[in-house]
Motif scaffolding. Structure first.
Motif, PDB file in Angstrom:
ATOM      1  N   ILE A   1       0.872  -1.168   0.000  1.00  0.00           N
ATOM      2  CA  ILE A   1       0.000   0.000   0.000  1.00  0.00           C
ATOM      3  C   ILE A   1       0.908   1.216   0.000  1.00  0.00           C
ATOM      4  O   ILE A   1       1.766   1.355   0.875  1.00  0.00           O
ATOM      5  CB  ILE A   1      -0.899   0.010   1.259  1.00  0.00           C
ATOM      6  CG1 ILE A   1      -1.696  -1.281   1.371  1.00  0.00           C
ATOM      7  CG2 ILE A   1      -1.812   1.230   1.252  1.00  0.00           C
ATOM      8  CD1 ILE A   1      -2.292  -1.520   2.747  1.00  0.00           C
ATOM      9  N   THR A   2       0.745   2.078  -0.996  1.00  0.00           N
ATOM     10  CA  THR A   2       1.516   3.313  -1.043  1.00  0.00           C
ATOM     11  C   THR A   2       0.555   4.497  -0.958  1.00  0.00           C
ATOM     12  O   THR A   2      -0.658   4.310  -0.916  1.00  0.00           O
ATOM     13  CB  THR A   2       2.354   3.430  -2.340  1.00  0.00           C
ATOM     14  OG1 THR A   2       1.498   3.717  -3.440  1.00  0.00           O
ATOM     15  CG2 THR A   2       3.160   2.167  -2.594  1.00  0.00           C
TER      16      THR A   2
ATOM     17  N   VAL B   1      -2.134   0.691  -4.783  1.00  0.00           N
ATOM     18  CA  VAL B   1      -1.853  -0.589  -4.150  1.00  0.00           C
ATOM     19  C   VAL B   1      -1.295  -1.485  -5.246  1.00  0.00           C
ATOM     20  O   VAL B   1      -1.690  -1.381  -6.408  1.00  0.00           O
ATOM     21  CB  VAL B   1      -3.112  -1.224  -3.491  1.00  0.00           C
ATOM     22  CG1 VAL B   1      -3.572  -0.394  -2.324  1.00  0.00           C
ATOM     23  CG2 VAL B   1      -4.238  -1.424  -4.480  1.00  0.00           C
TER      24      VAL B   1
ATOM     25  N   LEU C   1      -5.229   4.261  -6.406  1.00  0.00           N
ATOM     26  CA  LEU C   1      -6.243   4.451  -5.365  1.00  0.00           C
ATOM     27  C   LEU C   1      -7.551   4.978  -5.939  1.00  0.00           C
ATOM     28  O   LEU C   1      -8.627   4.657  -5.448  1.00  0.00           O
ATOM     29  CB  LEU C   1      -5.717   5.410  -4.296  1.00  0.00           C
ATOM     30  CG  LEU C   1      -4.543   4.903  -3.470  1.00  0.00           C
ATOM     31  CD1 LEU C   1      -4.060   5.997  -2.525  1.00  0.00           C
ATOM     32  CD2 LEU C   1      -4.902   3.656  -2.706  1.00  0.00           C
TER      33      LEU C   1
ATOM     34  N   ARG D   1      -5.196  -3.279   8.142  1.00  0.00           N
ATOM     35  CA  ARG D   1      -4.761  -3.017   6.768  1.00  0.00           C
ATOM     36  C   ARG D   1      -5.864  -2.303   5.993  1.00  0.00           C
ATOM     37  O   ARG D   1      -5.598  -1.384   5.224  1.00  0.00           O
ATOM     38  CB  ARG D   1      -4.403  -4.318   6.069  1.00  0.00           C
ATOM     39  CG  ARG D   1      -2.989  -4.897   6.193  1.00  0.00           C
ATOM     40  CD  ARG D   1      -2.237  -4.546   7.389  1.00  0.00           C
ATOM     41  NE  ARG D   1      -0.819  -4.771   7.424  1.00  0.00           N
ATOM     42  CZ  ARG D   1      -0.209  -5.907   7.654  1.00  0.00           C
ATOM     43  NH1 ARG D   1      -0.859  -7.033   7.737  1.00  0.00           N
ATOM     44  NH2 ARG D   1       1.106  -5.951   7.770  1.00  0.00           N
TER      45      ARG D   1
ATOM     46  N   ILE E   1      -5.658   1.484   4.254  1.00  0.00           N
ATOM     47  CA  ILE E   1      -6.028   1.806   2.874  1.00  0.00           C
ATOM     48  C   ILE E   1      -7.069   2.919   2.865  1.00  0.00           C
ATOM     49  O   ILE E   1      -6.970   3.881   2.092  1.00  0.00           O
ATOM     50  CB  ILE E   1      -6.559   0.558   2.127  1.00  0.00           C
ATOM     51  CG1 ILE E   1      -5.457  -0.470   1.947  1.00  0.00           C
ATOM     52  CG2 ILE E   1      -7.127   0.951   0.764  1.00  0.00           C
ATOM     53  CD1 ILE E   1      -5.929  -1.805   1.418  1.00  0.00           C
TER      54      ILE E   1
END
Length: 170
Positions: free
Chosen positions: A85-86, A90, A106, A151, A155
Motif C-alpha cells: 500500500i503506497t 496498491v 487508489l 490493513r 487503505i
C-alpha cells in the motif's frame, strides 16, 4: 541468496513522483503450515530409510527429496508474495522465477471487501477482495492478510488523505 528471496518492491516505486510505502503486507504465517507438514513427512521418510531394504532405499529417499523440494518452493513463493500500500496505489508483487506485478491506483478502488473466515478470525488473518471500475483486473483477491482490519483502515486512510472520497465531515 537475498536476491532470490527478496522481491525488491522498492524498485517499483515512483520515487520521482513522491510515492512512499504506507504498508508492506506479507502473508500470514498460516500459509506455511502445509510446507511444514511436508517437511515433517519428508523427515519421517528419511528416518525410515535405515529400516528399508537396501535395494529399495532409493525410492523413499527420492520421494523425501521431492517433498522437500515442493515444500521449499511453496515457502519461497509465499515469502516473495507481497501486497504493498503506497500513498498513490496498491500493488502486488509475486512469483519465484518470473515476477508478476499487478497495480491499482487508489482512484480506481471502488470497494474493498474484507473476508474473515472463522479460523481466520481466531488466528488473525483475512482476505481482501478489491472491486474497481475495470472488468478485468490483475489485482482482485489478496489472500491470507494478517491483521486485515488494520490493513483495511490504512487503505481507507490513504484514500481519504489523497482527497479521492471528498472532504471529511466533522
Amino acid at each position: 541468496m537475498a536476491r532470490l528471496t527478496d522481491p525488491n518492491i522498492r524498485k517499483h516505486l515512483l520515487r520521482d513522483e513522491g510515492e512512499v510505502i504506507v504498508d508492506e503486507v506479507k502473508h500470514h504465517g498460516i500459509v506455511y503450515i502445509l510446507p511444514v507438514v511436508e517437511t515433517v513427512v519428508a523427515a519421517a521418510l528419511l528416518a525410515w530409510l535405515p529400516f528399508v531394504d537396501v535395494d529399495l532405499a532409493w525410492f523413499p529417499f527420492l520421494l523425501a527429496l521431492a517433498i522437500l523440494s515442493h515444500a521449499g518452493w511453496k515457502t519461497l513463493g509465499h515469502h516473495r508474495d507481497r501486497f504493498v500500500i503506497t500513498n498513490m496505489r496498491v500493488f502486488r508483487v509475486h512469483g519465484v522465477l518470473s515476477q508478476q506485478l499487478a497495480t491499482m491506483p487508489l482512484s480506481r478502488i471502488l470497494d474493498i471487501t474484507v473476508v474473515k473466515p472463522l479460523h481466520g478470525r481466531l488466528i488473525g488473518f483475512g482476505h481482501f477482495v478489491f472491486e474497481s471500475a475495470a472488468q478485468e483486473q490483475g489485482l482482485r483477491d489478496i489472500r491470507y492478510v494478517g491483521r486485515p482490519d488494520e490493513r483495511d483502515l490504512s487503505i481507507q486512510r490513504v484514500v481519504q488523505r489523497s482527497g479521492l472520497r471528498g472532504p471529511r465531515m466533522n
